[in-house]
Design an enzyme around this catalytic site. Structure first.
Site, mmCIF file in Angstrom:
data_model
loop_
_atom_site.group_PDB
_atom_site.id
_atom_site.type_symbol
_atom_site.label_atom_id
_atom_site.label_comp_id
_atom_site.label_asym_id
_atom_site.label_seq_id
_atom_site.Cartn_x
_atom_site.Cartn_y
_atom_site.Cartn_z
ATOM 1 N N LYS A 89 -16.502 -1.603 -56.684
ATOM 2 C CA LYS A 89 -15.487 -2.624 -56.487
ATOM 3 C C LYS A 89 -14.198 -1.972 -56.019
ATOM 4 O O LYS A 89 -13.998 -0.802 -56.382
ATOM 5 C CB LYS A 89 -15.256 -3.461 -57.740
ATOM 6 C CG LYS A 89 -15.100 -2.715 -59.066
ATOM 7 C CD LYS A 89 -14.048 -1.669 -59.290
ATOM 8 C CE LYS A 89 -12.617 -1.988 -59.031
ATOM 9 N NZ LYS A 89 -11.728 -0.773 -59.280
ATOM 10 N N TYR A 101 -10.781 -7.505 -61.591
ATOM 11 C CA TYR A 101 -11.540 -7.762 -62.828
ATOM 12 C C TYR A 101 -11.170 -9.123 -63.407
ATOM 13 O O TYR A 101 -12.010 -9.822 -63.971
ATOM 14 C CB TYR A 101 -11.247 -6.682 -63.877
ATOM 15 C CG TYR A 101 -11.904 -5.357 -63.600
ATOM 16 C CD1 TYR A 101 -13.176 -5.064 -64.088
ATOM 17 C CD2 TYR A 101 -11.256 -4.369 -62.867
ATOM 18 C CE1 TYR A 101 -13.778 -3.840 -63.847
ATOM 19 C CE2 TYR A 101 -11.846 -3.144 -62.623
ATOM 20 C CZ TYR A 101 -13.106 -2.888 -63.113
ATOM 21 O OH TYR A 101 -13.700 -1.670 -62.869
#
Ligand code: NDP
Length: 373
Positions: free
Chosen positions: A144, A229
């Site tokens: 990510k 997140y």
């Protein structure tokens, strides 16, 4: 220590965790597929993983986790730093034929030891190496943020589809029992529907010369790195996609954060009219997820660390002996490859988050206007 680490008790409790935590809490798919199901028949054909980019995350989290995985192993490395080759080869028993650099990376196509490429490079290199890996016929896990734009995410998904390989994004927290508990608040609705989500993730960033502060390598600042997140968590705890958002940006150090964002707050709107509220920063530590439902509240704090997560639900303490997030994550993907199933953290998941990140930057560029996603 990385900014995500809190303590180191998780390995010790690994066995205890899987047996007690899972049976007791009725954990869903990601856990049962790896930890509670007997997959011993698959042991003989474990896929080999090659880590691409041997920085902090590969060195301190992924490689150690690959010593714990049951369904995959560290077979190769790809590095631009010659000195790392010998160190890693000796430490992890990697044969010379499985060591590559960025220039000869494509020749990995003919290496049968390596089935999965794990891209752990600076963000702006994710798309290039994911697409090259797909063209080499290898399955891909990409860290990510999946890439630095929606266009790149679409290109990566297409390359993997065209070459008939699987793609997964390194969202390790979907393999934490603490997060599974929060996800189940919407999925199983034990306390009514989810009515509000609040989440923050930030840390004080050090070295002003690092790639995370350079736009061309990072794509953005705190939002791209750790704010993502919060986007993931709001999406998977609401179980809905946000339809609009409004964002605000703040800077205390215009020199250090000349190229990328320092602190951003944003609010996301969901189709049923509910809202989530978020903060991300490179200037201060903050790390929590709160999921309010009609009758109870779930709280995780810290929510996003590698281990040592803590929390409560309906005023009761959550206390899981959680397994190693990265080991479970990689084992799940190895099983996806072995059993020809799709990852629960597919490229489409990364793409959906990237659409939100782009919308945040669009809102900031428009002078904090509300934008549709
Ligand atoms: P590091 O800076 O520690 O390592 C990056 C590595 O990439 C370097 O060591 C180097 O490896 C390689 N590299 C190749 N080109 C460059 C370049 N131009 N500049 C800098 N490095 C380069 O980063 P991290 O390991 O912390 O992060 C890597 C990726 O992993 C990021 O996308 C990050 O978002 C993600 N990440 C995910 C986490 C998670 O919890 N899922 C946690 C931490 C990071 P080499 O010397 O071998 O060539």
């Amino acid at each position: 220590m990385t900014h995500f680490g809190t303590n180191d008790h998780s390995r010790r409790n690994f066995i205890k965790n899987s047996a007690i935590g899972i049976a007791g809490m009725g954990i869903a798919a990601p856990f049962t597929s790896v930890l509670a199901v007997d997959k011993t028949s698959l042991q003989t054909k474990k896929p080999g993983i090659a880590l691409v980019g041997l920085g902090s995350y590969s060195t301190n989290q992924l490689a150690p986790a690959l010593l714990e995985t049951k369904h995959c192993y560290l077979a190769g490395i790809v590095t631009g730093t010659k000195e790392k080759e010998k160190v890693w080869a000796e430490k992890y028993n990697i044969p010379a034929k499985n060591i590559y650099n960025y220039d000869n990376f494509e020749s990995i196509a003919s290496n049968d030891d390596i089935a999965i490429i794990y891209v752990v490079l600076p963000n702006s290199m994710h798309a290039e190496f994911t697409i090259k890996a797909a063209k080499a016929g290898k399955h891909v896990i990409c860290e990510k943020p999946m890439a630095v734009s929606v266009k790149e995410c679409n290109d990566m998904i297409k390359a993997c589809k065209d070459n008939n390989v699987k793609l997964s994004i390194g969202y390790r927290l979907q393999f934490s029992p603490y997060h599974e508990k929060m996800i189940n608040l919407n999925k199983e609705r034990p306390f009514g529907k989810v009515t509000y989500v609040s989440s923050q993730f930030g840390f004080k960033i050090g070295d002003p010369t690092q790639w995370r502060l350079k736009k061309d390598l990072a794509g953005g600042g705190a939002l791209m790195d750790v704010g993502i997140y919060c986007v993931q968590a709001a999406r998977y705890t609401y179980g809905q996609e946000p339809v609009a958002l409004t964002a605000q940006e703040f800077k205390t150090d215009r020199k250090k954060f000349k190229e990328v964002d320092e602190t951003i707050t944003w609010q996301m709107e969901f189709p049923d009219g509910s809202v989530s509220n978020h903060t991300t920063s490179y200037s201060f530590g903050t790390n929590h997820l709160i999921v309010s439902t009609e009758k109870a509240r779930g709280i995780l704090m810290p929510a996003y660390s590698y281990d040592g997560l803590k929390g409560s639900l309906n005023n009761e303490i959550l206390d899981f002996d959680a397994p190693n997030q990265q080991a479970v994550q990689m084992d799940n993907f190895a099983l996806n490859v072995l059993e020809n199933t799709e990852s629960i953290i597919s490229g489409e998941e990364g793409l959906k988050d990237m659409k939100v990140l782009e919308a945040v930057y669009k809102s900031l560029a428009s002078g904090n206007k509300r934008v549709n996603i």
